[in-house]
Design a protein around this motif. Structure first.
Motif, PDB file in Angstrom:
ATOM      1  N   TYR A 320     -11.769 -13.396  -9.865  1.00  0.00           N
ATOM      2  CA  TYR A 320     -12.450 -12.462 -10.757  1.00  0.00           C
ATOM      3  C   TYR A 320     -11.540 -11.303 -11.159  1.00  0.00           C
ATOM      4  O   TYR A 320     -11.725 -10.688 -12.220  1.00  0.00           O
ATOM      5  CB  TYR A 320     -13.715 -11.903 -10.093  1.00  0.00           C
ATOM      6  N   LYS A 321     -10.535 -10.990 -10.311  1.00  0.00           N
ATOM      7  CA  LYS A 321      -9.638  -9.875 -10.632  1.00  0.00           C
ATOM      8  C   LYS A 321      -8.970 -10.060 -11.991  1.00  0.00           C
ATOM      9  O   LYS A 321      -8.698  -9.084 -12.699  1.00  0.00           O
ATOM     10  CB  LYS A 321      -8.546  -9.724  -9.572  1.00  0.00           C
ATOM     11  N   PHE A 337      -1.394  -6.846 -20.425  1.00  0.00           N
ATOM     12  CA  PHE A 337      -2.192  -7.728 -19.581  1.00  0.00           C
ATOM     13  C   PHE A 337      -1.245  -8.482 -18.653  1.00  0.00           C
ATOM     14  O   PHE A 337      -0.943  -9.652 -18.829  1.00  0.00           O
ATOM     15  CB  PHE A 337      -3.016  -8.687 -20.434  1.00  0.00           C
ATOM     16  N   SER A 338      -0.731  -7.746 -17.680  1.00  0.00           N
ATOM     17  CA  SER A 338       0.145  -8.294 -16.655  1.00  0.00           C
ATOM     18  C   SER A 338      -0.405  -7.867 -15.309  1.00  0.00           C
ATOM     19  O   SER A 338      -0.924  -6.758 -15.176  1.00  0.00           O
ATOM     20  CB  SER A 338       1.576  -7.768 -16.849  1.00  0.00           C
ATOM     21  N   MET A 339      -0.314  -8.743 -14.317  1.00  0.00           N
ATOM     22  CA  MET A 339      -0.880  -8.443 -13.011  1.00  0.00           C
ATOM     23  C   MET A 339       0.150  -8.678 -11.920  1.00  0.00           C
ATOM     24  O   MET A 339       1.078  -9.478 -12.080  1.00  0.00           O
ATOM     25  CB  MET A 339      -2.120  -9.306 -12.751  1.00  0.00           C
ATOM     26  N   VAL A 340      -0.014  -7.988 -10.794  1.00  0.00           N
ATOM     27  CA  VAL A 340       0.878  -8.248  -9.670  1.00  0.00           C
ATOM     28  C   VAL A 340       0.666  -9.691  -9.216  1.00  0.00           C
ATOM     29  O   VAL A 340      -0.450 -10.222  -9.247  1.00  0.00           O
ATOM     30  CB  VAL A 340       0.658  -7.245  -8.510  1.00  0.00           C
ATOM     31  N   GLY A 341       1.753 -10.330  -8.843  1.00  0.00           N
ATOM     32  CA  GLY A 341       1.675 -11.723  -8.436  1.00  0.00           C
ATOM     33  C   GLY A 341       1.495 -12.692  -9.594  1.00  0.00           C
ATOM     34  O   GLY A 341       1.263 -13.887  -9.363  1.00  0.00           O
ATOM     35  N   GLY A 342       1.586 -12.212 -10.828  1.00  0.00           N
ATOM     36  CA  GLY A 342       1.408 -13.088 -11.980  1.00  0.00           C
ATOM     37  C   GLY A 342       0.009 -13.639 -12.122  1.00  0.00           C
ATOM     38  O   GLY A 342      -0.210 -14.678 -12.757  1.00  0.00           O
ATOM     39  N   LEU A 343      -0.987 -12.915 -11.593  1.00  0.00           N
ATOM     40  CA  LEU A 343      -2.348 -13.445 -11.547  1.00  0.00           C
ATOM     41  C   LEU A 343      -3.025 -13.486 -12.916  1.00  0.00           C
ATOM     42  O   LEU A 343      -4.123 -14.027 -13.043  1.00  0.00           O
ATOM     43  CB  LEU A 343      -3.186 -12.627 -10.563  1.00  0.00           C
ATOM     44  N   GLN A 344      -2.382 -12.955 -13.954  1.00  0.00           N
ATOM     45  CA  GLN A 344      -2.968 -13.033 -15.288  1.00  0.00           C
ATOM     46  C   GLN A 344      -3.109 -14.481 -15.760  1.00  0.00           C
ATOM     47  O   GLN A 344      -3.876 -14.762 -16.691  1.00  0.00           O
ATOM     48  CB  GLN A 344      -2.146 -12.233 -16.301  1.00  0.00           C
ATOM     49  N   ARG A 347      -6.899 -17.540 -15.030  1.00  0.00           N
ATOM     50  CA  ARG A 347      -8.077 -17.978 -15.779  1.00  0.00           C
ATOM     51  C   ARG A 347      -7.643 -18.593 -17.109  1.00  0.00           C
ATOM     52  O   ARG A 347      -6.547 -18.324 -17.613  1.00  0.00           O
ATOM     53  CB  ARG A 347      -9.041 -16.819 -16.018  1.00  0.00           C
ATOM     54  N   SER A 348      -8.526 -19.384 -17.704  1.00  0.00           N
ATOM     55  CA  SER A 348      -8.210 -20.129 -18.912  1.00  0.00           C
ATOM     56  C   SER A 348      -8.504 -19.308 -20.166  1.00  0.00           C
ATOM     57  O   SER A 348      -9.219 -18.307 -20.134  1.00  0.00           O
ATOM     58  CB  SER A 348      -9.059 -21.399 -18.955  1.00  0.00           C
ATOM     59  N   LEU A 349      -7.986 -19.779 -21.283  1.00  0.00           N
ATOM     60  CA  LEU A 349      -8.288 -19.126 -22.554  1.00  0.00           C
ATOM     61  C   LEU A 349      -9.790 -19.142 -22.855  1.00  0.00           C
ATOM     62  O   LEU A 349     -10.339 -18.110 -23.265  1.00  0.00           O
ATOM     63  CB  LEU A 349      -7.505 -19.782 -23.694  1.00  0.00           C
ATOM     64  N   PRO A 350     -10.501 -20.264 -22.688  1.00  0.00           N
ATOM     65  CA  PRO A 350     -11.958 -20.206 -22.918  1.00  0.00           C
ATOM     66  C   PRO A 350     -12.659 -19.160 -22.055  1.00  0.00           C
ATOM     67  O   PRO A 350     -13.618 -18.524 -22.505  1.00  0.00           O
ATOM     68  CB  PRO A 350     -12.420 -21.627 -22.568  1.00  0.00           C
ATOM     69  N   HIS A 351     -12.181 -18.962 -20.829  1.00  0.00           N
ATOM     70  CA  HIS A 351     -12.758 -17.935 -19.958  1.00  0.00           C
ATOM     71  C   HIS A 351     -12.566 -16.545 -20.577  1.00  0.00           C
ATOM     72  O   HIS A 351     -13.498 -15.740 -20.619  1.00  0.00           O
ATOM     73  CB  HIS A 351     -12.102 -17.991 -18.575  1.00  0.00           C
ATOM     74  N   PHE A 352     -11.360 -16.277 -21.075  1.00  0.00           N
ATOM     75  CA  PHE A 352     -11.086 -14.979 -21.693  1.00  0.00           C
ATOM     76  C   PHE A 352     -11.925 -14.778 -22.954  1.00  0.00           C
ATOM     77  O   PHE A 352     -12.424 -13.678 -23.207  1.00  0.00           O
ATOM     78  CB  PHE A 352      -9.600 -14.854 -22.034  1.00  0.00           C
TER      79      PHE A 352
END
Length: 386
Positions: A320-321, A337-344, A347-352
């Motif tokens: 969810y993060k 839209f960058s996250m620690v650990g590359g967590l960006q 999730r998928s494009l449809p999710h976004f």
């Protein structure tokens, strides 16, 4: 107007809101009837040359600015929790720095803050109870030095080490006896972290609840409250009714929070929620409505947010993060839209796309045109001409 793809790649026109929702905190009274914490995300430094396995690089200015945003609306900040990617990109060294910086910022602005205390400085796998306790003690000392309230988080190391309920009673009992001030106990379910399966001594949730309540009942003066993240409203209500007098229940149920905060004739839950990271201004406004005694108005404001929350927290829930940070970017709280650990990438494009539509419908974006522009940039990255 923007063209958004569905799961097949087919494009459909969508007209974003022309105006944002109105969530101006200027002159608003403090929240009165409920204590409300937002678990807050961290903003990565996108220019740092790091790897997914290396230490996190944090943009401290943007991270602290987001906490000031939450405080400005009257919310408390739950710091260095799983929303801040503890155990999913942010190690203990980074979390300790985050706690120190946020603790100082909270003092400067008069903001409420509580910070996560765990054992994530230990290597993966079982240890001994003394080693687990020492790790907890090290982190508790850091939090107490800042003057923040401590949240005793569930420990992967303890879950891997404990042979049964007695081990939890021993570790938590020793921690609670030495805590300088009452703490919040955190029960994080395995949907948020699979390594916590069987916490409190077994897979039977009724027996686990009994152990949890017994630990609290043995130290009621050292427990401010409990944070329950099991995504099971009825189980939380039953637990809430068993708590000793003076021990609060803070809902961590990101599926059922409106009804749990509103409560019933036998009580209610306060809140400590990851979904209040993107919903902070709207949530604060809703609680102020509840403060006036208008429970129906509170539900009318907060119930429509549940589809967005359930979408962001859909299985695998621990990711969810990614949605939380995505919405912070669209809302203008950070420049990337960058996250620690590359967590960006989790999730998928449809999710976004769905998250964007739902958040826009709620009026969460202070600048809808900026949000639309950034959504177009993301779509272009995926090869979509919007």
């Amino acid at each position: 107007m923007i063209r958004l793809p569905d799961e097949t790649g087919a494009l459909a026109e969508y007209t974003p809101r022309a105006e944002p929702g109105v969530f101006d905190p200027a002159g608003a009274p403090p929240l009165a009837s409920r204590i409300v914490y937002s678990a807050a995300h961290v903003v990565a430094d996108p220019f740092a040359d790091v790897t997914p396995e290396g230490p996190a690089a944090v943009d401290w200015d943007a991270t602290l600015a987001f906490r000031r945003h939450l405080w400005s609306h009257g919310l408390g900040v739950a710091e260095a929790m799983d929303t801040a990617q503890r155990g999913m990109g942010l190690d203990w060294a980074g979390a300790a720095e985050l706690i120190r910086r946020s603790g100082a910022e909270a003092k400067a602005v008069g903001g409420r803050i509580a910070c996560g205390v765990g054992t994530d400085q230990l290597p993966a796998g079982p240890a001994t109870l003394d080693v687990v306790l020492a790790a907890y003690e090290e982190q508790l000392a850091v939090v107490e030095e800042t003057g923040a309230q401590a949240i005793l988080m569930a420990s992967r190391a303890l879950a891997a080490t404990a042979a049964g309920p007695d081990a939890y009673a021993e570790v938590y009992g020793r921690l609670l006896r030495q805590a300088a001030e009452p703490v919040i106990l955190h029960w994080l379910g395995p949907m948020f972290d699979p390594a916590l399966s069987g916490y409190w001594g077994g897979e039977d949730l009724d027996a686990a609840t009994d152990t949890f309540v017994e630990i609290i009942a043995a130290h009621p003066d050292k427990v401010d409250g409990v944070k329950v993240s099991l995504l099971d409203a009825q189980r939380e209500i039953k637990l809430r009714r068993r708590l000793p007098d003076g021990v609060r229940c803070y809902t961590g149920d990101d599926f059922n929070y409106p009804e749990l905060i509103a409560g019933d004739e036998q009580g209610f839950s306060h809140a400590l929620l990851g979904i209040f990271d993107p919903l902070g201004p709207l949530a604060a406004q809703a609680v102020r409505t509840l403060d006036t005694g208008d429970g129906a108005g509170f539900r009318a404001a907060l119930d429509p947010t549940v589809p967005l929350s359930r979408h962001l927290f859909q299985a695998p829930t621990r990711y969810y993060k990614t949605g939380v940070v995505f919405l912070a970017w669209l809302a203008g709280h950070q420049e990337h839209f960058s996250m620690v650990g590359g967590l960006q990438s989790a999730r998928s494009l449809p999710h976004f796309v769905t998250a964007y539509r739902l958040a826009d419908g709620l009026g969460l974006f202070p600048d809808p045109e900026l949000a639309e522009s950034r959504m177009r940039r993301l779509l272009a990255l995926y090869g979509v001409s919007a």
